[in-house]
Design a protein around this motif. Structure first.
Motif, PDB file in Angstrom:
ATOM      1  N   THR A 153    -114.987 100.027  70.336  1.00 12.72           N
ATOM      2  CA  THR A 153    -115.210  98.644  70.753  1.00 12.72           C
ATOM      3  C   THR A 153    -115.833  98.606  72.142  1.00 12.72           C
ATOM      4  O   THR A 153    -115.481  99.410  73.004  1.00 12.72           O
ATOM      5  N   ALA A 154    -116.737  97.681  72.354  1.00 14.00           N
ATOM      6  CA  ALA A 154    -117.470  97.603  73.625  1.00 14.00           C
ATOM      7  C   ALA A 154    -116.536  97.445  74.819  1.00 14.00           C
ATOM      8  O   ALA A 154    -116.835  97.907  75.917  1.00 14.00           O
ATOM      9  N   ILE A 155    -115.374  96.815  74.609  1.00 16.10           N
ATOM     10  CA  ILE A 155    -114.450  96.565  75.721  1.00 16.10           C
ATOM     11  C   ILE A 155    -113.938  97.861  76.336  1.00 16.10           C
ATOM     12  O   ILE A 155    -113.615  97.911  77.531  1.00 16.10           O
ATOM     13  N   SER A 156    -113.839  98.941  75.543  1.00 20.72           N
ATOM     14  CA  SER A 156    -113.300 100.205  76.059  1.00 20.72           C
ATOM     15  C   SER A 156    -114.178 100.801  77.155  1.00 20.72           C
ATOM     16  O   SER A 156    -113.722 101.643  77.934  1.00 20.72           O
ATOM     17  N   LYS A 157    -115.425 100.362  77.215  1.00 21.36           N
ATOM     18  CA  LYS A 157    -116.367 100.895  78.208  1.00 21.36           C
ATOM     19  C   LYS A 157    -116.391 100.060  79.486  1.00 21.36           C
ATOM     20  O   LYS A 157    -117.177 100.315  80.382  1.00 21.36           O
ATOM     21  N   LYS A 158    -115.513  99.056  79.542  1.00 24.84           N
ATOM     22  CA  LYS A 158    -115.445  98.171  80.707  1.00 24.84           C
ATOM     23  C   LYS A 158    -114.322  98.616  81.656  1.00 24.84           C
ATOM     24  O   LYS A 158    -113.445  99.391  81.277  1.00 24.84           O
ATOM     25  N   PRO A 159    -114.315  98.110  82.899  1.00 24.83           N
ATOM     26  CA  PRO A 159    -113.223  98.422  83.834  1.00 24.83           C
ATOM     27  C   PRO A 159    -111.880  97.919  83.298  1.00 24.83           C
ATOM     28  O   PRO A 159    -111.822  96.956  82.520  1.00 24.83           O
ATOM     29  N   GLU A 160    -110.802  98.538  83.742  1.00 22.37           N
ATOM     30  CA  GLU A 160    -109.463  98.195  83.252  1.00 22.37           C
ATOM     31  C   GLU A 160    -109.135  96.714  83.456  1.00 22.37           C
ATOM     32  O   GLU A 160    -108.562  96.071  82.569  1.00 22.37           O
ATOM     33  N   LEU A 161    -109.506  96.163  84.596  1.00 19.69           N
ATOM     34  CA  LEU A 161    -109.207  94.755  84.880  1.00 19.69           C
ATOM     35  C   LEU A 161    -109.881  93.836  83.864  1.00 19.69           C
ATOM     36  O   LEU A 161    -109.280  92.857  83.396  1.00 19.69           O
ATOM     37  N   THR A 162    -111.117  94.147  83.501  1.00 21.41           N
ATOM     38  CA  THR A 162    -111.847  93.355  82.502  1.00 21.41           C
ATOM     39  C   THR A 162    -111.153  93.429  81.149  1.00 21.41           C
ATOM     40  O   THR A 162    -111.000  92.415  80.455  1.00 21.41           O
ATOM     41  N   ILE A 163    -110.721  94.629  80.782  1.00 21.88           N
ATOM     42  CA  ILE A 163    -110.035  94.812  79.496  1.00 21.88           C
ATOM     43  C   ILE A 163    -108.766  93.970  79.454  1.00 21.88           C
ATOM     44  O   ILE A 163    -108.517  93.244  78.483  1.00 21.88           O
ATOM     45  N   ARG A 164    -107.966  94.049  80.512  1.00 24.50           N
ATOM     46  CA  ARG A 164    -106.706  93.307  80.541  1.00 24.50           C
ATOM     47  C   ARG A 164    -106.952  91.797  80.529  1.00 24.50           C
ATOM     48  O   ARG A 164    -106.234  91.038  79.864  1.00 24.50           O
ATOM     49  N   ASN A 165    -107.968  91.337  81.251  1.00 26.12           N
ATOM     50  CA  ASN A 165    -108.294  89.909  81.275  1.00 26.12           C
ATOM     51  C   ASN A 165    -108.735  89.411  79.905  1.00 26.12           C
ATOM     52  O   ASN A 165    -108.347  88.318  79.466  1.00 26.12           O
ATOM     53  N   ASP A 166    -109.563  90.216  79.209  1.00 25.79           N
ATOM     54  CA  ASP A 166    -110.036  89.818  77.882  1.00 25.79           C
ATOM     55  C   ASP A 166    -108.889  89.772  76.873  1.00 25.79           C
ATOM     56  O   ASP A 166    -108.826  88.868  76.023  1.00 25.79           O
ATOM     57  N   LEU A 167    -107.975  90.736  76.955  1.00 26.31           N
ATOM     58  CA  LEU A 167    -106.815  90.739  76.060  1.00 26.31           C
ATOM     59  C   LEU A 167    -105.896  89.552  76.352  1.00 26.31           C
ATOM     60  O   LEU A 167    -105.379  88.905  75.428  1.00 26.31           O
ATOM     61  N   LYS A 168    -105.726  89.232  77.624  1.00 24.06           N
ATOM     62  CA  LYS A 168    -104.894  88.090  78.021  1.00 24.06           C
ATOM     63  C   LYS A 168    -105.500  86.784  77.523  1.00 24.06           C
ATOM     64  O   LYS A 168    -104.799  85.885  77.051  1.00 24.06           O
ATOM     65  N   GLN A 169    -106.826  86.692  77.619  1.00 19.02           N
ATOM     66  CA  GLN A 169    -107.519  85.483  77.161  1.00 19.02           C
ATOM     67  C   GLN A 169    -107.334  85.296  75.654  1.00 19.02           C
ATOM     68  O   GLN A 169    -107.147  84.178  75.169  1.00 19.02           O
ATOM     69  N   LEU A 170    -107.378  86.410  74.915  1.00 21.23           N
ATOM     70  CA  LEU A 170    -107.181  86.339  73.467  1.00 21.23           C
ATOM     71  C   LEU A 170    -105.734  85.970  73.143  1.00 21.23           C
ATOM     72  O   LEU A 170    -105.475  85.163  72.246  1.00 21.23           O
ATOM     73  N   ASN A 171    -104.804  86.535  73.881  1.00 20.75           N
ATOM     74  CA  ASN A 171    -103.378  86.244  73.661  1.00 20.75           C
ATOM     75  C   ASN A 171    -103.014  84.819  74.024  1.00 20.75           C
ATOM     76  O   ASN A 171    -102.362  84.109  73.257  1.00 20.75           O
ATOM     77  N   ASP A 172    -103.446  84.389  75.210  1.00 20.01           N
ATOM     78  CA  ASP A 172    -103.003  83.093  75.745  1.00 20.01           C
ATOM     79  C   ASP A 172    -103.810  81.908  75.224  1.00 20.01           C
ATOM     80  O   ASP A 172    -103.270  80.823  75.004  1.00 20.01           O
ATOM     81  N   LYS A 173    -105.115  82.120  75.043  1.00 20.42           N
ATOM     82  CA  LYS A 173    -105.997  80.997  74.680  1.00 20.42           C
ATOM     83  C   LYS A 173    -106.643  81.154  73.310  1.00 20.42           C
ATOM     84  O   LYS A 173    -107.435  80.301  72.897  1.00 20.42           O
ATOM     85  N   ASN A 174    -106.316  82.275  72.611  1.00 23.33           N
ATOM     86  CA  ASN A 174    -106.915  82.536  71.302  1.00 23.33           C
ATOM     87  C   ASN A 174    -108.446  82.555  71.373  1.00 23.33           C
ATOM     88  O   ASN A 174    -109.136  82.138  70.447  1.00 23.33           O
ATOM     89  N   LYS A 175    -108.955  83.026  72.514  1.00 23.61           N
ATOM     90  CA  LYS A 175    -110.396  83.064  72.735  1.00 23.61           C
ATOM     91  C   LYS A 175    -110.856  84.510  72.847  1.00 23.61           C
ATOM     92  O   LYS A 175    -110.374  85.263  73.687  1.00 23.61           O
ATOM     93  N   MET A 176    -111.782  84.892  71.986  1.00 23.02           N
ATOM     94  CA  MET A 176    -112.255  86.269  71.943  1.00 23.02           C
ATOM     95  C   MET A 176    -113.599  86.402  72.651  1.00 23.02           C
ATOM     96  O   MET A 176    -114.456  85.519  72.544  1.00 23.02           O
ATOM     97  N   THR A 177    -113.782  87.501  73.362  1.00 25.20           N
ATOM     98  CA  THR A 177    -115.071  87.789  73.990  1.00 25.20           C
ATOM     99  C   THR A 177    -115.878  88.708  73.073  1.00 25.20           C
ATOM    100  O   THR A 177    -115.316  89.393  72.206  1.00 25.20           O
ATOM    101  N   THR A 178    -117.176  88.738  73.281  1.00 27.71           N
ATOM    102  CA  THR A 178    -118.022  89.600  72.446  1.00 27.71           C
ATOM    103  C   THR A 178    -117.703  91.079  72.650  1.00 27.71           C
ATOM    104  O   THR A 178    -117.888  91.883  71.742  1.00 27.71           O
ATOM    105  N   ASP A 179    -117.194  91.438  73.837  1.00 29.32           N
ATOM    106  CA  ASP A 179    -116.843  92.841  74.081  1.00 29.32           C
ATOM    107  C   ASP A 179    -115.704  93.309  73.191  1.00 29.32           C
ATOM    108  O   ASP A 179    -115.598  94.495  72.878  1.00 29.32           O
ATOM    109  N   LEU A 180    -114.821  92.391  72.803  1.00 30.64           N
ATOM    110  CA  LEU A 180    -113.746  92.737  71.875  1.00 30.64           C
ATOM    111  C   LEU A 180    -114.241  92.781  70.436  1.00 30.64           C
ATOM    112  O   LEU A 180    -113.595  93.364  69.561  1.00 30.64           O
ATOM    113  N   PHE A 181    -115.375  92.179  70.195  1.00 35.17           N
ATOM    114  CA  PHE A 181    -115.928  92.076  68.843  1.00 35.17           C
ATOM    115  C   PHE A 181    -116.935  93.182  68.526  1.00 35.17           C
ATOM    116  O   PHE A 181    -116.908  93.775  67.448  1.00 35.17           O
ATOM    117  N   PHE A 182    -117.823  93.477  69.479  1.00 33.50           N
ATOM    118  CA  PHE A 182    -118.862  94.482  69.244  1.00 33.50           C
ATOM    119  C   PHE A 182    -118.260  95.879  69.148  1.00 33.50           C
ATOM    120  O   PHE A 182    -117.370  96.240  69.919  1.00 33.50           O
TER     121      PHE A 182
END
Length: 348
Positions: A153-182
């Motif tokens: 997944t594209a997110i694995s190639k990002k900095p740790e802070l970005t990964i945690r923020n994207d996961l939090k956004q999916l958990n808290d707001k049910n909003k997915m980023t393209t990095d979690l999708f690609f």
């Protein structure tokens, strides 16, 4: 007439009561599962704190062995020595009781057994989040781990802070980023393609096994059409595959390429994206994105072309999964290269 009304009434009442019964059964199963998970966590806590960390630690294994025999005799095979050690591992991995309370309502014990043996915290958080959001079965979770979804997944190639923020956004707001999708590469071994095949063969194989393809891409992926015709001026073009992603709230077009990625593919797909944005994008949706699936690609060439700025992701597809060690090494090197590249850009 009276009998007819009576039968209709009974049928309506039956359906209403059956619905209540089914909902209640699901709630009971969920409650029992949650209680069992918390029970195992508490047993793991007791064993860890009162046996394995005490002055009697050297006797830990023999104590657990005797304990297992007594518990199994009284309560059944769920308390085998192996399972008791699993409970200890469970407690060691998920020590925050408040987080555990939330997760226990959504994941089964079998899910947890798969998750707590993932040593990397960030990777475990990824699989936990995706498992909950996409409602994976234990088998699906196992398949995703075995196919190294996180590393692909594209997110694995990002900095740790970005990964945690994207996961939090999916958990808290049910909003997915393209990095979690690609993903890159996409594993399409289930298509069972022969040694020689065409782009049309790939397309047909995907549609013949659409369920598995969507599972690889994510459960929020909905199929809209194949060879979708668009007209620009007096010329017709055809989009290979068109999907919609519910969490991303955007159209996703997929262009299949038999050989390597070529620079001209970018211009072709940009045209499709702009047409979709102008003619098919609904109010409240995000702009369409594209995935170019190709047999091979040059990462430096793709970086120079800045295809990501056009909403295009270029991913290699694999029709056969390589040996795990080789695959793992290749993906880890790709992650390191991507993170090094990001770091050098930040310095500049």
């Amino acid at each position: 007439m009276s009998n007819l009304i009576n039968n209709e009434t009974i049928n309506i009442l039956y359906k209403e009561i059956a619905k209540v019964i089914d909902n209640s059964k699901r709630n009971i199963v969920a409650a029992v599962n949650s209680e069992m998970v918390i029970l195992y966590w508490n047993i793991g806590k007791i064993i860890k704190t009162e046996i394995l960390q005490s002055e009697k630690a050297e006797y830990g294994k023999s104590v657990i062995s005797d304990l297992s025999k007594d518990l199994t005799k009284e309560y059944g095979k769920g308390y085998s020595q192996r399972n008791l050690f699993n409970m200890v591992k469970f407690f060691e991995t998920f020590q925050d009781e408040q987080i555990l309370q939330t997760l226990s309502a959504k994941l089964s014990w079998s899910h947890f057994v798969k998750l707590f043996y993932i040593d990397d915290d960030l990777k475990r958080d990824f699989y936990t989040t995706m498992c909950i959001n996409e409602h994976w079965s234990v088998r699906t979770l196992t398949d995703r781990i075995n196919s190294m979804l996180y590393e692909r997944t594209a997110i694995s190639k990002k900095p740790e802070l970005t990964i945690r923020n994207d996961l939090k956004q999916l958990n808290d707001k049910n909003k997915m980023t393209t990095d979690l999708f690609f993903r890159d590469p996409y594993v399409l071994d289930f298509l069972q393609l022969q040694d020689t095949y065409s782009e049309k063969d790939i397309e047909n194989a995907i549609l013949a096994d659409l369920e598995k393809f969507i599972l690889e891409m994510g459960r929020d992926f909905a199929f809209l059409g194949r060879q979708v015709r668009i007209t620009v001026g007096n010329k017709d073009y055809y989009i290979d595959l068109l999907f919609y992603h519910r969490k991303l709230r955007r159209l996703v077009l997929i262009e299949l390429k038999l050989g390597e990625f070529l620079p001209e593919h970018k211009g072709q797909v940009e045209l499709y994206l702009r047409w979709l944005q102008k003619n098919e994008m609904n109010e409240g949706e995000e702009p369409p994105i594209a995935i170019i699936l190709c047999a091979s690609k040059n990462d430096e060439e793709i970086e120079l072309l800045e295809v990501d700025k056009s909403g295009i992701h270029v991913g290699q597809y694999l029709t056969q999964l390589p040996p795990k060690e080789l695959f793992q090494e290749k993906l880890h090197k790709a992650i390191e290269r991507a993170r090094d590249s990001l770091a050098s850009r930040e310095i500049e």
